[in-house]
Design an enzyme around this catalytic site. Structure first.
Site, mmCIF file in Angstrom:
data_model
loop_
_atom_site.group_PDB
_atom_site.id
_atom_site.type_symbol
_atom_site.label_atom_id
_atom_site.label_comp_id
_atom_site.label_asym_id
_atom_site.label_seq_id
_atom_site.Cartn_x
_atom_site.Cartn_y
_atom_site.Cartn_z
ATOM 1 N N GLN A 1 0.818 -1.205 0.000
ATOM 2 C CA GLN A 1 0.000 0.000 0.000
ATOM 3 C C GLN A 1 0.859 1.266 0.000
ATOM 4 O O GLN A 1 0.327 2.363 -0.113
ATOM 5 C CB GLN A 1 -0.901 0.023 1.238
ATOM 6 C CG GLN A 1 -1.937 -1.075 1.292
ATOM 7 C CD GLN A 1 -2.670 -1.112 2.615
ATOM 8 O OE1 GLN A 1 -2.695 -2.150 3.279
ATOM 9 N NE2 GLN A 1 -3.287 -0.020 3.027
ATOM 10 N N PHE B 1 -6.035 -3.837 3.494
ATOM 11 C CA PHE B 1 -6.688 -3.552 4.777
ATOM 12 C C PHE B 1 -5.746 -2.960 5.819
ATOM 13 O O PHE B 1 -6.014 -3.039 7.016
ATOM 14 C CB PHE B 1 -7.362 -4.812 5.345
ATOM 15 C CG PHE B 1 -8.188 -5.568 4.348
ATOM 16 C CD1 PHE B 1 -9.285 -4.967 3.750
ATOM 17 C CD2 PHE B 1 -7.867 -6.869 3.989
ATOM 18 C CE1 PHE B 1 -10.048 -5.654 2.812
ATOM 19 C CE2 PHE B 1 -8.621 -7.563 3.060
ATOM 20 C CZ PHE B 1 -9.715 -6.958 2.470
ATOM 21 N N GLU C 1 0.689 -1.764 4.586
ATOM 22 C CA GLU C 1 1.157 -0.377 4.676
ATOM 23 C C GLU C 1 2.627 -0.349 5.081
ATOM 24 O O GLU C 1 3.457 0.262 4.417
ATOM 25 C CB GLU C 1 0.296 0.409 5.664
ATOM 26 C CG GLU C 1 0.667 1.886 5.718
ATOM 27 C CD GLU C 1 -0.293 2.719 6.545
ATOM 28 O OE1 GLU C 1 0.061 3.860 6.883
ATOM 29 O OE2 GLU C 1 -1.410 2.239 6.860
ATOM 30 N N ARG D 1 -5.339 7.429 17.245
ATOM 31 C CA ARG D 1 -6.657 7.476 16.601
ATOM 32 C C ARG D 1 -7.709 6.780 17.457
ATOM 33 O O ARG D 1 -8.885 7.168 17.425
ATOM 34 C CB ARG D 1 -6.608 6.884 15.191
ATOM 35 C CG ARG D 1 -7.868 7.190 14.388
ATOM 36 C CD ARG D 1 -7.775 6.724 12.958
ATOM 37 N NE ARG D 1 -7.237 7.694 12.039
ATOM 38 C CZ ARG D 1 -7.963 8.571 11.352
ATOM 39 N NH1 ARG D 1 -9.279 8.625 11.528
ATOM 40 N NH2 ARG D 1 -7.398 9.405 10.501
ATOM 41 N N ARG E 1 -7.703 -1.526 8.869
ATOM 42 C CA ARG E 1 -8.876 -0.731 8.495
ATOM 43 C C ARG E 1 -9.564 -0.092 9.716
ATOM 44 O O ARG E 1 -10.114 -0.773 10.571
ATOM 45 C CB ARG E 1 -9.852 -1.644 7.760
ATOM 46 C CG ARG E 1 -10.880 -0.943 6.910
ATOM 47 C CD ARG E 1 -11.671 -1.981 6.149
ATOM 48 N NE ARG E 1 -12.441 -1.414 5.046
ATOM 49 C CZ ARG E 1 -13.068 -2.152 4.128
ATOM 50 N NH1 ARG E 1 -12.999 -3.476 4.190
ATOM 51 N NH2 ARG E 1 -13.752 -1.583 3.156
ATOM 52 N N PHE F 1 -7.740 1.841 11.793
ATOM 53 C CA PHE F 1 -6.499 2.376 12.362
ATOM 54 C C PHE F 1 -6.651 2.817 13.813
ATOM 55 O O PHE F 1 -6.275 3.915 14.191
ATOM 56 C CB PHE F 1 -6.043 3.559 11.501
ATOM 57 C CG PHE F 1 -4.562 3.827 11.546
ATOM 58 C CD1 PHE F 1 -3.669 3.018 10.869
ATOM 59 C CD2 PHE F 1 -4.059 4.917 12.236
ATOM 60 C CE1 PHE F 1 -2.299 3.281 10.896
ATOM 61 C CE2 PHE F 1 -2.698 5.182 12.270
ATOM 62 C CZ PHE F 1 -1.812 4.349 11.599
ATOM 63 N N THR G 1 -3.519 11.612 10.545
ATOM 64 C CA THR G 1 -3.271 12.456 11.712
ATOM 65 C C THR G 1 -1.820 12.917 11.780
ATOM 66 O O THR G 1 -1.497 13.830 12.531
ATOM 67 C CB THR G 1 -3.652 11.716 13.007
ATOM 68 O OG1 THR G 1 -2.977 10.461 13.061
ATOM 69 C CG2 THR G 1 -5.155 11.473 13.045
ATOM 70 N N ALA H 1 -5.889 5.589 5.529
ATOM 71 C CA ALA H 1 -6.666 6.659 6.171
ATOM 72 C C ALA H 1 -7.886 7.055 5.353
ATOM 73 O O ALA H 1 -8.381 8.179 5.476
ATOM 74 C CB ALA H 1 -5.782 7.879 6.440
ATOM 75 N N GLU I 1 -12.804 3.137 5.325
ATOM 76 C CA GLU I 1 -12.760 2.661 6.704
ATOM 77 C C GLU I 1 -14.042 2.853 7.508
ATOM 78 O O GLU I 1 -14.426 1.951 8.280
ATOM 79 C CB GLU I 1 -11.605 3.346 7.442
ATOM 80 C CG GLU I 1 -10.247 2.954 6.945
ATOM 81 C CD GLU I 1 -9.147 3.801 7.566
ATOM 82 O OE1 GLU I 1 -8.319 3.232 8.303
ATOM 83 O OE2 GLU I 1 -9.110 5.023 7.319
#
Length: 777
Positions: free
Chosen positions: A209, A240, A244, A322, A354, A356, A454, A523, A724
């Site tokens: 990702q 998902f 990442e 988060r 997903r 986060f 964020t 995100a 998400e």
């Protein structure tokens, strides 16, 4: 620049249309090419991993002589073969490619075997001898917390004298909740193919990702400039969040193998290794103390959210932050302490998934709301509505004003009506009164989810758009396609801007040598960021074409428009391809690099205040469940969803995302249980023991509708993110299960942990309530 109001209201040919996924037919035919489908270059070698046999300890000796002598083995690599830094972490320099002094989790990679075949590499990897001075492993959140070990410092949002307010409140409640983690279970596992080039350069095909992260970390480990590494991916078979940062290690190992052998090298983890060696959703231990009034309105809340982060920080700073950002969900908290501990354990480093961290924070506050309702014997929906943000109650615990606080109440009211919530709750109460063994439950829960990274600097994107002489368009951007339809949406935007058919737009693989310095596709911001970048690039080219046409036809630019595969120039029109041919001959540049950064964002983490989110996406779900109090078995009978996607760029794709996210969230909260033994070994490492939802788990009555609204912010075509937020709609299922259990003993709070497996349901029911339910009447 954002679309003007006039443009966004004009009839559009591609945008706002329910068009099929660009690879949909290929998916069905098995023709969509993934990394493992790429024809292997001549001489390709295969890589397998040798992992640690224990979860914690000091490495005494590594004997790989039997590995090196195994049939068809070409080379074996360890930490000693790394030319640069032995570090794959995204930021904290706390996670090695290969363990070399200490073992931090069971199956942690220690060496890699490079062989002529994948089978030979896997068999040889089993021959490695790793001697470890074993230490006691901290496996659970509680064990890690007791040890005092952290991957990051504790952090909190605090406002007011929350403890005094709770103590003085007319009503109070306390409780705990354990929230389990979740395996990503993408259909395409972790895979990478590295092809060596000239002067030490390397091309890495990676199922990632975040191609720029792969590029950067491969360069770091290989002691190369970033420009010598190219990362490319056309599509993933699911991500998902699990690709990442987690894809990076395998890309790095493939690149190291290619360097060691001078030949292309491929690594593909099997499912067992993938599950044992890659991070999961963070599990949390939650404790709460809340003060509230007779109507259930919260006056102050004290929330502890302690996360099992695993052996390294990875993305835990953002994930746990988060969770804090969404510990309010859609509710106003006047005074509060939202405190977190990022606990270090001897398990694989947990990572993005997903939502986060948002789902865990929301589940915590929804349990609080249910507990308040149970204590006051009120309908939980009424308590939810009493606590929603509103006028004068519109500032979040992190200092952002909820400017659109009217959306959630309107959306909830509409779903309450369309789902017949009140009538069904009455009917369920009647059913439960006459049914001794089968019990029903119902819950309607909202979602308010902030959209933006964020970490503010990640909110940027680039795109490269070429228009050729024949009027066809070549499209590239920094976003990655993992089945969510990002490429299709962005192609719709490009086709709309140029006024041409979608068949004239060619979507190409994401590659770091085309668009540099990209952010992860995460995100929920893929379309927001990359769609804007493509729009900006397309409008730059259109502006050049308009200026050229204005001069060539002697017509003011405001009388030139692009639509229906033609360019209208005053009273004349020409085919788009005819104009681009003339523009080329007139030496007009027909390529542009678009760049977009999200406006209005600012976040001061030290102060815990700012505006981390550009806007909020809203939704609500009403779920009805049926459970058997003797076996703990549960089924979801009906789900009604109303979700806010702004002005949907592609309603068909958005509804698909809502349905898929909901079912994935339902799996997290009902069937997907990660089990470790006391030595830190993952026991649920295959589909035989780890239960994701299957087709028969999808609710037989599943109703999804899009909320009629527009994004108040100037997003791409006034749409909203959808990747998400719908996952958290599944909290309604968990709340409905608790509601069914509550019917056995009204007035007693339900101690149900997540996931609500049959075992967890039976534990929450308890033998006393079960026996009472079966007693003669």
């Amino acid at each position: 620049m954002p679309p003007s109001d006039a443009l966004s209201e004009a009839p559009l040919r591609h945008v706002y249309q329910p068009l099929p996924h660009d690879s949909g037919a290929k998916h069905v035919q098995g023709a969509a090419e993934y990394i493992d489908d790429i024809p292997e270059p001549n001489g390709t070698l295969h890589v397998a991993i040798g992992g640690a046999p224990v979860a914690r300890g000091v490495i005494r000796r590594i004997d790989l002589s039997d590995v090196q002598s195994a049939p068809d083995v070409v080379a074996v690599i360890t930490a000693a073969h790394i030319p640069g830094k032995n570090d794959i972490s995204p930021a904290n320099a706390d996670e090695p490619v290969f363990a070399y002094e200490r073992i931090d989790f069971h199956s942690q990679p220690v060496f890699a075997v490079i062989a002529k075949t994948r089978d030979a590499a896997r068999r040889a990897a089993l021959r490695g001898k790793i001697e470890v001075v074993v230490e006691t492993a901290n496996v659970s959140v509680e064990q890690g917390r007791a040890s005092g070990e952290r991957v990051l410092p504790d952090y909190a949002f605090i406002h007011g004298d929350y403890a005094k307010t709770i103590a003085a409140a007319p009503h109070r409640c306390t409780g705990t909740l354990h929230i389990g983690g979740q395996e990503h279970f993408y259909l395409e596992g972790q895979v990478a193919l590295a092809v060596p080039g000239e002067d030490g350069a390397v091309l890495v095909y990676s199922s990632t990702q975040h191609p720029s992260e792969v590029q950067h970390v491969v360069a770091r480990v290989m002691a190369l400039p970033d420009s010598f590494v190219t990362c490319r991916v056309r599509r993933m078979g699911g991500g998902f969040g699990g690709k990442e940062t987690q894809a990076t290690q395998w890309a790095v190992i493939a690149a190291l193998a290619a360097r060691a052998t001078g030949r292309p090298c491929k690594i593909r983890l099997d499912r067992d290794a993938d599950m044992a060696m890659t991070g999961k959703r963070h599990d949390f231990a939650v404790a709460y103390s809340v003060g509230y009034d007779a109507n259930g309105r919260i006056r102050a809340a004290d929330l502890d959210l302690d996360a099992r982060c695993g052996c390294s920080a990875d993305l835990s700073i953002g994930v746990v932050d988060r969770a804090m950002f969404h510990a309010d969900n859609a509710y106003y908290l006047p005074d509060y302490c939202i405190h977190t501990e990022r606990v270090k354990t001897n398990t694989v480093s947990n990572t993005a998934f997903r939502g986060f961290g948002g789902p865990q924070g929301m589940l915590a506050i929804e349990r609080v709301i249910d507990t308040i309702a149970w204590n006051l014997k009120l309908d939980p929906l009424d308590v939810r509505k009493a606590n929603l943000y509103g006028p004068g109650r519109d500032v979040t615990p992190y200092g952002q004003t909820v400017e659109d606080h009217d959306v959630a109440p309107r959306l909830i009211e509409e779903l309450e009506r369309t789902s017949n919530y009140r009538l069904r709750r009455k009917q369920i109460a009647e059913f439960n009164a006459r049914s001794r063994i089968l019990k029903k439950g119902i819950a309607l829960t909202p979602v308010k989810f902030g959209i933006s990274f964020t970490l503010t600097h990640l909110n940027q994107a680039g795109a490269l758009v070429h228009v050729y002489q024949d009027g066809s368009v070549h499209l590239n951007h920094g976003g990655t396609e993992m089945g969510q339809g990002l490429f299709q949406k962005v192609a719709q935007i490009a086709a709309e801007e140029f006024g041409i058919g979608l068949e004239r737009v060619h979507i190409t693989a994401t590659s770091t040598d085309k668009v540099p310095n990209t952010s992860a596709t995460a995100a929920s911001s893929g379309t927001d960021l990359n769609g804007m970048a493509v729009q900006i690039a397309a409008r730059e080219i259109k502006a050049r074409l308009s200026k050229f046409a204005s001069g060539a036809w002697n017509v003011p630019e405001d009388l030139i428009s692009f639509r229906d595969d033609r360019v209208f120039i005053g009273n004349e029109s020409v085919a788009f391809g005819e104009l681009t041919k003339k523009a080329y001959e007139g030496r007009i540049h027909l390529s542009a690099a678009g760049y977009y950064k999200t406006p209005k964002l600012h976040w001061d983490r030290d102060k815990g205040k700012g505006r981390p989110f550009y806007y909020y996406a809203y939704g609500a779900a009403c779920s009805e469940v049926l459970l058997d109090i003797l076996t703990g078995e549960m089924s979801v009978r009906r789900v009604d969803i109303l979700h806010d996607v702004g002005r949907s760029i592609n309603p068909a794709l958005d509804i698909g995302q809502i349905e898929g996210a909901f079912v994935q969230g339902m799996g997290w909260l009902t069937t997907e249980e990660l089990v470790y033994d006391d030595k830190g070994r993952l026991l649920t490492h295959a589909p035989s023991t780890y239960k994701i939802p299957v087709a028969s788990d999808v609710p037989p009555d599943f109703r999804v509708a899009l909320f009629d609204g527009s994004n108040r912010e100037e997003s791409i075509y006034r749409s909203k993110a959808v990747g998400e937020p719908p996952l958290m709609l599944a909290i309604s299922v968990f709340a409905a299960v608790a509601d069914a259990i509550y019917s056995l003993n009204p007035g007693r709070p339900v101690a149900l942990d997540a996931p609500a497996t049959p075992e967890a349901i039976l534990k929450a029911i308890g033998p006393v309530d079960a026996v009472a339910a079966l007693a003669p009447r």
